[in-house]
Design a protein around this motif. Structure first.
Motif, mmCIF file in Angstrom:
data_model
loop_
_atom_site.group_PDB
_atom_site.id
_atom_site.type_symbol
_atom_site.label_atom_id
_atom_site.label_comp_id
_atom_site.label_asym_id
_atom_site.label_seq_id
_atom_site.Cartn_x
_atom_site.Cartn_y
_atom_site.Cartn_z
ATOM 1 N N ALA A 79 0.865 2.234 -14.218
ATOM 2 C CA ALA A 79 0.239 3.360 -14.921
ATOM 3 C C ALA A 79 -1.211 3.045 -15.275
ATOM 4 O O ALA A 79 -2.103 3.887 -15.098
ATOM 5 N N LEU A 80 -1.463 1.833 -15.757
ATOM 6 C CA LEU A 80 -2.833 1.433 -16.093
ATOM 7 C C LEU A 80 -3.714 1.369 -14.849
ATOM 8 O O LEU A 80 -4.885 1.750 -14.896
ATOM 9 N N ALA A 81 -3.164 0.909 -13.744
ATOM 10 C CA ALA A 81 -3.933 0.833 -12.499
ATOM 11 C C ALA A 81 -4.393 2.223 -12.076
ATOM 12 O O ALA A 81 -5.538 2.399 -11.632
ATOM 13 N N GLU A 82 -3.532 3.219 -12.218
ATOM 14 C CA GLU A 82 -3.905 4.592 -11.865
ATOM 15 C C GLU A 82 -5.049 5.094 -12.743
ATOM 16 O O GLU A 82 -5.996 5.700 -12.255
ATOM 17 N N VAL A 83 -4.963 4.821 -14.040
ATOM 18 C CA VAL A 83 -6.017 5.237 -14.968
ATOM 19 C C VAL A 83 -7.317 4.501 -14.654
ATOM 20 O O VAL A 83 -8.396 5.097 -14.625
ATOM 21 N N MET A 84 -7.223 3.198 -14.396
ATOM 22 C CA MET A 84 -8.420 2.402 -14.101
ATOM 23 C C MET A 84 -9.058 2.793 -12.777
ATOM 24 O O MET A 84 -10.269 2.681 -12.617
ATOM 25 N N LEU A 85 -8.258 3.255 -11.842
ATOM 26 C CA LEU A 85 -8.787 3.705 -10.561
ATOM 27 C C LEU A 85 -9.718 4.892 -10.772
ATOM 28 O O LEU A 85 -10.758 4.997 -10.132
ATOM 29 N N GLU A 86 -9.356 5.760 -11.702
ATOM 30 C CA GLU A 86 -10.172 6.944 -11.996
ATOM 31 C C GLU A 86 -11.320 6.651 -12.947
ATOM 32 O O GLU A 86 -12.419 7.159 -12.770
ATOM 33 N N ASN A 87 -11.060 5.835 -13.987
ATOM 34 C CA ASN A 87 -12.030 5.665 -15.074
ATOM 35 C C ASN A 87 -12.640 4.277 -15.194
ATOM 36 O O ASN A 87 -13.518 4.071 -16.015
ATOM 37 N N GLY A 88 -12.125 3.304 -14.456
ATOM 38 C CA GLY A 88 -12.604 1.930 -14.600
ATOM 39 C C GLY A 88 -11.995 1.272 -15.821
ATOM 40 O O GLY A 88 -11.196 1.867 -16.540
ATOM 41 N N GLN A 89 -12.382 0.053 -16.076
ATOM 42 C CA GLN A 89 -11.876 -0.689 -17.233
ATOM 43 C C GLN A 89 -12.688 -0.292 -18.451
ATOM 44 O O GLN A 89 -13.878 -0.545 -18.532
ATOM 45 N N LYS A 90 -12.054 0.329 -19.410
ATOM 46 C CA LYS A 90 -12.745 0.779 -20.625
ATOM 47 C C LYS A 90 -12.663 -0.240 -21.760
ATOM 48 O O LYS A 90 -13.590 -0.374 -22.542
ATOM 49 N N ILE A 91 -11.530 -0.942 -21.869
ATOM 50 C CA ILE A 91 -11.324 -1.885 -22.970
ATOM 51 C C ILE A 91 -11.273 -3.300 -22.403
ATOM 52 O O ILE A 91 -10.415 -3.604 -21.576
ATOM 53 N N PRO A 92 -12.204 -4.179 -22.819
ATOM 54 C CA PRO A 92 -12.180 -5.558 -22.329
ATOM 55 C C PRO A 92 -10.925 -6.308 -22.773
ATOM 56 O O PRO A 92 -10.349 -6.007 -23.816
ATOM 57 N N ILE A 93 -10.512 -7.261 -21.957
ATOM 58 C CA ILE A 93 -9.430 -8.156 -22.349
ATOM 59 C C ILE A 93 -10.031 -9.200 -23.283
ATOM 60 O O ILE A 93 -11.250 -9.254 -23.465
#
Length: 86
Positions: free
Chosen positions: A29-43
Motif C-alpha cells: 500500500a505504501l509503495a503505491e502511494v510513494m509511486l504517485e507522491n514520492g517519499q513524504k516522511i523521512p525514516i
C-alpha cells in the motif's frame, strides 16, 4: 532541528527484531502511494558505530524503507538520530 539526509538503501541495516514486524500488505500500500507522491516522511536512522564506512541502523520507518526497496529505489531520505540511552 533534524535535517534530512539522503542515504543509500543498501547502507541501512534493519535489526532482526524489526524485520519480524514487517507487514507485506502495508509495504504494498505504501509503495503505491510513494509511486504517485514520492517519499513524504523521512525514516529515522542512527549511525552504526561498528562500521568504518558510513552505515546506518534503522530506528523508525521499516515499511517506508521496504516500500522504496520494492519500487527499485537506490536512496532513502532519513533523519539521523542519536541512540537511545537505557
Amino acid at each position: 532541528m533534524l535535517q534530512p539526509h539522503v542515504l543509500k538503501i543498501d547502507h541501512v541495516r534493519v535489526p532482526a527484531k524489526r524485520v519480524r514486524t514487517l507487514q507485506p500488505e502495508k509495504v504494498e500500500a505504501l509503495a503505491e502511494v510513494m509511486l504517485e507522491n514520492g517519499q513524504k516522511i523521512p525514516i529515522q536512522c542512527r549511525k552504526d558505530p561498528k562500521e568504518a564506512e558510513p552505515r546506518y541502523i534503522l530506528v523508525e520507518g521499516l515499511h517506508r524503507l521496504e516500500a522504496l526497496r520494492a519500487l527499485g529505489e537506490d536512496t532513502v531520505t532519513a533523519y539521523l538520530v542519536q541512540a537511545r540511552l537505557k
